[in-house]
Design an enzyme around this catalytic site. Sequence first.
Site, short mmCIF file in Angstrom:
data_model
loop_
_atom_site.label_atom_id
_atom_site.label_comp_id
_atom_site.label_asym_id
_atom_site.label_seq_id
_atom_site.Cartn_x
_atom_site.Cartn_y
_atom_site.Cartn_z
N CYS A 44 8.34 1.47 -4.47
CA CYS A 44 7.41 2.14 -5.40
C CYS A 44 8.10 2.86 -6.57
CB CYS A 44 6.51 3.11 -4.66
SG CYS A 44 6.12 2.68 -2.97
N ARG A 73 14.35 0.64 7.07
CA ARG A 73 13.74 1.77 7.77
C ARG A 73 14.45 1.92 9.10
NH1 ARG A 73 8.22 1.29 5.64
NH2 ARG A 73 8.64 1.06 3.41
N GLN A 91 9.39 -6.79 1.61
CA GLN A 91 7.96 -6.62 1.36
C GLN A 91 7.55 -7.45 0.16
OE1 GLN A 91 7.99 -2.36 0.70
NE2 GLN A 91 6.85 -2.02 2.59
N ASP A 93 5.65 -6.83 -2.35
CA ASP A 93 5.12 -5.55 -2.77
C ASP A 93 4.68 -5.61 -4.22
OD1 ASP A 93 4.47 -2.95 -2.35
OD2 ASP A 93 6.53 -2.20 -2.21
N HIS A 95 2.61 -3.05 -7.36
CA HIS A 95 1.95 -1.81 -7.77
C HIS A 95 1.13 -2.09 -9.01
CE1 HIS A 95 5.25 -0.47 -5.19
NE2 HIS A 95 4.35 0.39 -4.78
N LYS A 175 -7.42 3.61 1.59
CA LYS A 175 -6.84 2.27 1.63
C LYS A 175 -7.70 1.32 2.44
CE LYS A 175 -4.11 2.89 5.82
NZ LYS A 175 -2.90 2.58 6.55
N HIS A 221 -0.91 0.58 -4.44
CA HIS A 221 0.14 -0.21 -3.78
C HIS A 221 -0.56 -1.37 -3.10
CE1 HIS A 221 2.71 3.56 -3.45
NE2 HIS A 221 1.53 4.11 -3.39
ZN LIG Z 1 4.30 1.30 -2.95
#
Ligand SMILES: [Zn+2]
Length: 346
Positions: A44, A73, A91, A93, A95, A175, A221
């Site tokens: 992010c 992680r 990910q 991912d 945004h 979410k 996200h």
């Molecule tokens: Zn994010």
Amino acid sequence: MGFSPHIGRANLWETSGHLDFYKDSMYAPMDIEGEAYYAKPMNCPFHIEIYKTHLRSYRDLPRRYAEYGTVYRFERSGSLHGLTRVRGFTQDDAHIFCRPDQVEAEISGALEFSLYVLRSFGLTDFTSYLSTRPEKYVGEAADWDRATAALERAVIAHNLPYEVDEGGGAFYGPKIDLKVKDALGREWQLSTIQFDFNLPERFGLEYIGEDNQPHRPYMVHRALLGSIERFFGVLIEHFAGAFPVWLAPVQAVLIPITDKQIEYALAVKARLEALGVRLEIDDSRDRMQAKIRRAQLQKVPYMLIIGGKEQEAEAVAVRLRSGEDLGALPVDTFIERIQREIAERV
Ligand SMILES: [Zn+2]
């Protein structure tokens, strides 16, 4: 832990002044030749940095940044599990930064995209979970309401069964999670569409509105598959290793019955490979039955058996991993069949 090019350099963050934010979710730095390196736990802040490289106008929005971001992680060794729970993963991912009036379309588009991708992989049994405002939250209640309503309208518009987790949202935004049942009836969380009213505030994100005044963009996200590693873990379980043709790592095995057919088999292989089909040739000394059995155990979708008769007729004798025998097909016919299955993701 191995070092990879995805590990971020600490001084990038020091200069941008966001190291403190990032540090909360990181572990001790690694000293590499006198420089502090951190394992990147999320993507992010990098997308936020890209957003901030320019002054944005309302006409520049929405902006959508996507990447396959590798993150790390800490998971206790006892909780690590195959591909489904790992310490380093990727990910898919993205945004989205948008204006309030774009929220509805952006959420609907993101959900549509998730469903398209998941359905393409043969997953069809979804439930969505809508998590709403908890007691402690950041941002304006009106923004939360608008965001939550957009999420709810999107799941309704897409005919998804959904459950509301009242007050179960994170402090920074509502979410939707999409959970998918695999062939064994187990539920896996994959896609997430998550609003964030915290980071835009914290990082001072702005755009210049039509009124020439600065405004705060909405930030969302979104991950379609979630973790690529876990997604493939789920897929392997879902298909019990027997991937559909378009996904199978090896789509066909050519099995010449004797050495005399190897040359012809190589010619067939070259033709199929030129069309992008992934195939191998089993020219081992084993007997045909053993070769068929091995390919079946490897769950290869097609076995193409080639004897003298097939060679003469420019054909292949086609067997499926299920054991079904389709008999001899002209090579052209087989090519049409496998190309259609790949194109249509049958
Ligand atoms: Zn994010």
